[in-house]
Design a protein around this motif. Sequence first.
Motif, PDB file in Angstrom:
ATOM      1  N   LYS A  17       0.812  -1.209   0.000  1.00  0.00           N
ATOM      2  CA  LYS A  17       0.000   0.000   0.000  1.00  0.00           C
ATOM      3  C   LYS A  17       0.849   1.265   0.000  1.00  0.00           C
ATOM      4  CE  LYS A  17      -3.983  -2.101   2.308  1.00  0.00           C
ATOM      5  NZ  LYS A  17      -4.908  -2.050   3.489  1.00  0.00           N
ATOM      6  N   ALA A  20       2.160   1.862  -3.430  1.00  0.00           N
ATOM      7  CA  ALA A  20       1.072   2.284  -4.310  1.00  0.00           C
ATOM      8  C   ALA A  20       0.724   3.752  -4.084  1.00  0.00           C
ATOM      9  CB  ALA A  20      -0.156   1.407  -4.089  1.00  0.00           C
ATOM     10  N   THR A  23       3.249   5.907  -5.716  1.00  0.00           N
ATOM     11  CA  THR A  23       3.033   5.961  -7.169  1.00  0.00           C
ATOM     12  C   THR A  23       1.944   6.971  -7.516  1.00  0.00           C
ATOM     13  OG1 THR A  23       3.704   3.642  -7.416  1.00  0.00           O
ATOM     14  CG2 THR A  23       2.415   4.604  -9.208  1.00  0.00           C
ATOM     15  N   PRO A  30      -1.020   2.847 -10.055  1.00  0.00           N
ATOM     16  CA  PRO A  30      -0.349   1.551  -9.878  1.00  0.00           C
ATOM     17  C   PRO A  30      -1.156   0.429 -10.518  1.00  0.00           C
ATOM     18  CG  PRO A  30      -1.361   2.271  -7.826  1.00  0.00           C
ATOM     19  CD  PRO A  30      -1.490   3.407  -8.787  1.00  0.00           C
ATOM     20  N   HIS A  92      -6.152   1.796  -9.125  1.00  0.00           N
ATOM     21  CA  HIS A  92      -5.394   0.548  -9.310  1.00  0.00           C
ATOM     22  C   HIS A  92      -6.012  -0.244 -10.461  1.00  0.00           C
ATOM     23  CE1 HIS A  92      -3.430  -3.317  -8.517  1.00  0.00           C
ATOM     24  NE2 HIS A  92      -2.541  -2.614  -7.837  1.00  0.00           N
TER      25      HIS A  92
END
Length: 223
Positions: A17, A20, A23, A30, A92
């Motif tokens: 997490k 992510a 990112t 991600p 995501h």
Amino acid sequence: MVQTIRIEAEAREQAGKGAARATRRQGLVPAVIYGAKQEATLLALDPRVVMKELHKGGWQSHLYEVAVKGGAAERCLMREVQFHPVTDRPIHVDFQRLAPGARIRVKVPVAFLNEDTSPGLKAGGVLNVVRREIEVMADPENVPEAFQVDLGEAAIGASLRWSAVKDQFGAKPVIQGRDFMVASVAAPTVVEEAAPAAAAPVEATKQKAPAGGAAAAPAKKKK
């Protein structure tokens, strides 16, 4: 045949997490490629590219070639997209890697041919489309743009089923065990106009006045 859509991506080194979130702070989405008995590939995507694919519709049936910088391109299906609960932006993306020889699950639109020469439609019948798309398992190299159904000889009452598809391209429908309905030619619907309601008779509401003009006064009782 199904179109392969190429997506450029950047590699990610860390999962989790925290990685992510980092990112996303960089303005990227991600993503991960999994499947085909290989290790997962971590990557990051341009959010504009993701939104472009989502707006096309049917993205779960498209074939993607994801090219990671510094690595080989991989053929994938976009299986899941997670969205931010407030902004609805993608946060995501999951891709499923295609193994060699694997079939893909796709929805193929149905195209109807020769509607202008169909005897049933020329006689006033109505084309009742049950399925505008047919979901099948197919070779990714041999997916048609559309399944074609010929209406050239379809009379009123005709049922067009999966077996009526001109070329199935070796695809196997997800619906198994029956020759399912795709469309039918129904008889025209006749709408009968209701007869106008008869006018109700007008009843006389005025009493006829006695001769002489004014109405007679009631007689007085004698004491």
